[in-house]
Enzyme design. Structure first.
Site, PDB file in Angstrom:
ATOM      1  CG  ASN A  85      -0.884  -4.188   5.022  1.00 55.98           C
ATOM      2  OD1 ASN A  85      -0.685  -3.135   5.616  1.00 55.98           O
ATOM      3  ND2 ASN A  85       0.064  -5.068   4.791  1.00 55.98           N
ATOM      4  CB  SER A 135       4.184   0.968  -1.947  1.00 57.29           C
ATOM      5  OG  SER A 135       3.964   2.336  -2.196  1.00 57.29           O
ATOM      6  CD  GLU A 162       7.204   1.183  12.544  1.00 55.79           C
ATOM      7  OE1 GLU A 162       6.522   0.231  12.130  1.00 55.79           O
ATOM      8  OE2 GLU A 162       6.864   2.371  12.432  1.00 55.79           O
ATOM      9  CG  LEU A 177       9.895   1.665   2.475  1.00 57.86           C
ATOM     10  CD1 LEU A 177      10.966   2.236   1.564  1.00 57.86           C
ATOM     11  CD2 LEU A 177       8.698   2.606   2.547  1.00 57.86           C
TER      12      LEU A 177
HETATM   13  P1  NAD Z   1       0.895   2.902  -0.364  1.00 59.41           P
HETATM   14  O1  NAD Z   1       2.331   3.236  -0.406  1.00 59.41           O
HETATM   15  O2  NAD Z   1       0.106   3.040  -1.605  1.00 59.41           O
HETATM   16  O3  NAD Z   1       0.149   3.798   0.723  1.00 59.41           O
HETATM   17  C1  NAD Z   1       0.590   3.846   2.065  1.00 59.41           C
HETATM   18  C2  NAD Z   1       0.105   5.148   2.681  1.00 59.41           C
HETATM   19  O4  NAD Z   1       0.735   6.230   1.999  1.00 59.41           O
HETATM   20  C3  NAD Z   1      -1.388   5.389   2.566  1.00 59.41           C
HETATM   21  O5  NAD Z   1      -1.830   6.042   3.734  1.00 59.41           O
HETATM   22  C4  NAD Z   1      -1.487   6.314   1.370  1.00 59.41           C
HETATM   23  O6  NAD Z   1      -2.641   7.126   1.381  1.00 59.41           O
HETATM   24  C5  NAD Z   1      -0.243   7.155   1.570  1.00 59.41           C
HETATM   25  N1  NAD Z   1       0.251   7.827   0.371  1.00 59.41           N
HETATM   26  C6  NAD Z   1       0.169   7.437  -0.919  1.00 59.41           C
HETATM   27  N2  NAD Z   1       0.767   8.338  -1.722  1.00 59.41           N
HETATM   28  C7  NAD Z   1       1.256   9.327  -0.916  1.00 59.41           C
HETATM   29  C8  NAD Z   1       1.969  10.535  -1.126  1.00 59.41           C
HETATM   30  N3  NAD Z   1       2.327  10.940  -2.342  1.00 59.41           N
HETATM   31  N4  NAD Z   1       2.292  11.294  -0.067  1.00 59.41           N
HETATM   32  C9  NAD Z   1       1.946  10.908   1.182  1.00 59.41           C
HETATM   33  N5  NAD Z   1       1.273   9.771   1.459  1.00 59.41           N
HETATM   34  C10 NAD Z   1       0.928   8.986   0.422  1.00 59.41           C
HETATM   35  O7  NAD Z   1       0.806   1.425   0.221  1.00 59.41           O
HETATM   36  P2  NAD Z   1      -0.489   0.555   0.492  1.00 59.41           P
HETATM   37  O8  NAD Z   1      -0.994   0.021  -0.784  1.00 59.41           O
HETATM   38  O9  NAD Z   1      -1.438   1.286   1.384  1.00 59.41           O
HETATM   39  O10 NAD Z   1       0.127  -0.616   1.387  1.00 59.41           O
HETATM   40  C11 NAD Z   1       0.747  -1.724   0.856  1.00 59.41           C
HETATM   41  C12 NAD Z   1       2.252  -1.541   0.867  1.00 59.41           C
HETATM   42  O11 NAD Z   1       2.699  -1.293   2.188  1.00 59.41           O
HETATM   43  C13 NAD Z   1       2.984  -2.785   0.428  1.00 59.41           C
HETATM   44  O12 NAD Z   1       4.064  -2.419  -0.390  1.00 59.41           O
HETATM   45  C14 NAD Z   1       3.476  -3.384   1.732  1.00 59.41           C
HETATM   46  O13 NAD Z   1       4.589  -4.228   1.615  1.00 59.41           O
HETATM   47  C15 NAD Z   1       3.772  -2.167   2.513  1.00 59.41           C
HETATM   48  N6  NAD Z   1       3.795  -2.463   3.943  1.00 59.41           N
HETATM   49  C16 NAD Z   1       4.997  -2.466   4.571  1.00 59.41           C
HETATM   50  C17 NAD Z   1       5.056  -2.778   5.919  1.00 59.41           C
HETATM   51  C18 NAD Z   1       6.362  -2.808   6.647  1.00 59.41           C
HETATM   52  O14 NAD Z   1       6.338  -2.811   7.870  1.00 59.41           O
HETATM   53  N7  NAD Z   1       7.496  -2.823   5.992  1.00 59.41           N
HETATM   54  C19 NAD Z   1       3.877  -3.071   6.621  1.00 59.41           C
HETATM   55  C20 NAD Z   1       2.673  -3.048   5.931  1.00 59.41           C
HETATM   56  C21 NAD Z   1       2.640  -2.727   4.589  1.00 59.41           C
END
Ligand code: NAD
Length: 493
Positions: free
Chosen positions: A166, A244, A473, A266
């Site tokens: 995102n 996530s 961060e 997260l």
């Molecule tokens: P996601 O958790 O599906 O993926 C995030 C990253 O993790 C990606 O690079 C993905 O390829 C990787 N990933 C997925 N499964 C994995 C595994 N088993 N092992 C290692 N890596 C793995 O999240 P998304 O859909 O890309 O992003 C949206 C989510 O991120 C939302 O929940 C949002 O709230 C969160 N987010 C949080 C912040 C924050 O600063 N708190 C900032 C931006 C987004």
């Protein structure tokens, strides 16, 4: 041919025809088995590029490269590291239009949001360039008087960084800049939906003077096994993850096997609370930013709007007018204000949440149904009288849907706001500063916007409580501290 910023400039943002190698040890490579990942334009569903699909062998090579570069980088003078980070900032600013267009193409966000992201992402380099030369230790006398206590801060070791789609630039620079300032070397695994920005930035870091192996970047459709392999290497001492909550939990489990330090940024479920005495126009302006930055695809996005009864109708009507007037279209179009969602799956999730809320009695003030056009679009939507038990009050919508719920008392507002497992961000609008501060302290969240719809700032600690994460961060010392370890030396002299 490898992607770099000059090629993008010359080719007028057309990313077709480029290949984008894994960036390991300062060189561009294909994956060890030659497989590729398609990159899709969310506004049309068309494939715009393909990047290598890294294997465990490639991930091991990336850790090896980071290990090889580690000693030299940690021994590089802080001033020199600072100047390289400053150069990264300057190059990002110089190339901001190119980078913004690339983000908009692969992520779909409106160009104006992409420009905002590049500026925000670049600031992490400027801020950490300034912080890199201000890392200090501690010196004191033991209470017993027998010795002195010296505390030194050392780079933690090799860091695995995992980022979501995102904010393809900012989520990476928010980790890379403090890690490099602290003296660590890193392996970045960006989301496979938005790899082009990460690779374009890797080329830029190299041009700014970041030595080979200090930053390595790899994309994969198989993140679980690759991450497990990297975390199993004893030289890896840090996992910094943004994504996530579900994946964060899995990764905490994986990291626990090797007792690896974790920072976890997260999911969120931000409440946006408007009291009767709020400045209505300011609250509407704030709601549009908090809800519609990145078309709602932000962890800090206002996910639930709680509005006090006296201002409810005026607020709901004002929000409907503003949301209905937004121009929806492909991100790169100059007049687009709301771009497509990242995938069809994301659109289907939003649709499910809206149908659930309407089924429980919510009223649709505008939008409310999937767009017919090609691409992954969902229209700006306002729902009123959303009951507190609607699924969207408990799940991230991650889209352009604003659900409004009525409340009467301050205590009710706080109870609604805290009725979630998340605790990342919250917004409060009131002219009564005393009430604002009281409610801010009552809401369980890592960050509060008080009469502001935007709080992200490299100079402030970003992060959540409860299921929204661990660690911070940015901010003074917070961000860099995540990448350092204290070493205590008891000394007698
Ligand atoms: P996601 O958790 O599906 O993926 C995030 C990253 O993790 C990606 O690079 C993905 O390829 C990787 N990933 C997925 N499964 C994995 C595994 N088993 N092992 C290692 N890596 C793995 O999240 P998304 O859909 O890309 O992003 C949206 C989510 O991120 C939302 O929940 C949002 O709230 C969160 N987010 C949080 C912040 C924050 O600063 N708190 C900032 C931006 C987004």
């Amino acid at each position: 041919m490898n992607l770099n910023a000059q090629q993008l400039d010359q080719d007028g943002y057309d990313v077709r025809g480029f290949s984008h190698g894994l960036y390991i040890d300062g060189t561009w490579r294909s994956s060890s088995d030659g497989r590729l990942i398609d990159v899709v334009d969310p506004s049309s569903g068309a494939v715009i590029a393909a990047v290598p699909d890294a294997t465990v062998e490639d991930a091991t090579a990336a850790v090896e490269a980071a290990a090889k570069a580690a000693r030299r980088w940690r021994e590089t003078a802080p001033r020199k590291r600072s100047e390289i980070l400053r150069r990264c900032f300057e190059l990002m600013v110089e190339r901001s239009e190119t980078l913004a267009m690339l983000i908009s193409l692969e992520n779909g966000k409106a160009l104006r949001d992409a420009r905002g992201e590049v500026a925000y992402a670049a600031e992490f380099f400027r801020w950490n360039a300034e912080e890199a030369v201000r890392i200090t230790g501690e010196f004191g006398t033991a209470p017993s008087g027998t010795n002195r206590i010296v505390v030194d801060y050392e780079p933690i070791g090799i860091c695995v960084l995992i980022t979501p789609w995102n904010f393809p630039a900012a989520m990476a620079t928010r980790k890379i800049a403090p890690a490099l300032a602290a003296g660590c070397t890193v392996v970045l695994k960006p989301a496979s939906e938005t790899p082009l920005t990460a690779y374009a930035l890797a080329a830029l870091y190299s041009e700014a003077g970041v030595p080979a192996g200090v930053v390595n970047v790899l994309t994969t459709t198989n993140p679980g096994p690759l991450t497990s392999a990297m975390l199993a290497d004893p030289r890896v001492r840090k996992l910094s993850f943004t994504g996530s909550t579900g994946v964060g939990r899995t990764l905490l489990g994986e990291a626990s096997k090797h007792v690896i330090s974790c920072s976890m940024e997260l999911g969120g479920n931000a409440p946006f609370v408007v009291f009767d005495d709020a400045d209505l126009d300011a609250a509407l302006d704030g709601a549009m930013i908090a809800k519609m930055r990145n078309a709602g695809e932000a962890c800090t996005a206002a996910n639930r709007l709680y509005v006090q009864s006296g201002i409810y109708d005026a607020f709901a009507d004002g929000l409907r007018k503003r949301m209905a007037a937004l121009k929806v279209g492909a991100g790169p179009n100059a007049d687009t204000e709301c771009g497509p969602m990242i995938t069809r799956k994301a659109v289907d999730k939003i649709d499910r949440l809206v149908k659930d809320a309407v089924g429980r009695g919510a009223k649709v003030l505008c939008g409310g149904a999937i767009s017919e056009e090609e691409g992954f679009f969902y229209p700006p939507t306002v729902l009123s009288e959303v009951p507190p038990d609607a699924e969207m009050a408990h799940e991230e919508i991650f889209g352009p849907v604003a659900p409004i719920t009525r409340f009467d008392t301050e205590a009710q507002a706080i109870a609604h706001a805290n009725n979630t497992e998340y605790g990342l961000a919250a917004y409060i609008y009131t002219r009564d500063v005393g009430r604002g501060m009281r409610v801010a302290s009552g809401i369980e969240a890592g960050m509060i916007g008080l009469n502001r719809g935007l709080m992200s700032d490299p100079a402030a600690p970003f992060g959540g409580v409860k299921q929204s994460g661990l660690g911070r961060e940015g901010g003074q010392h917070h961000g860099i501290a995540e990448f350092m370890e204290a070493k205590y030396i008891a000394v007698t002299f």
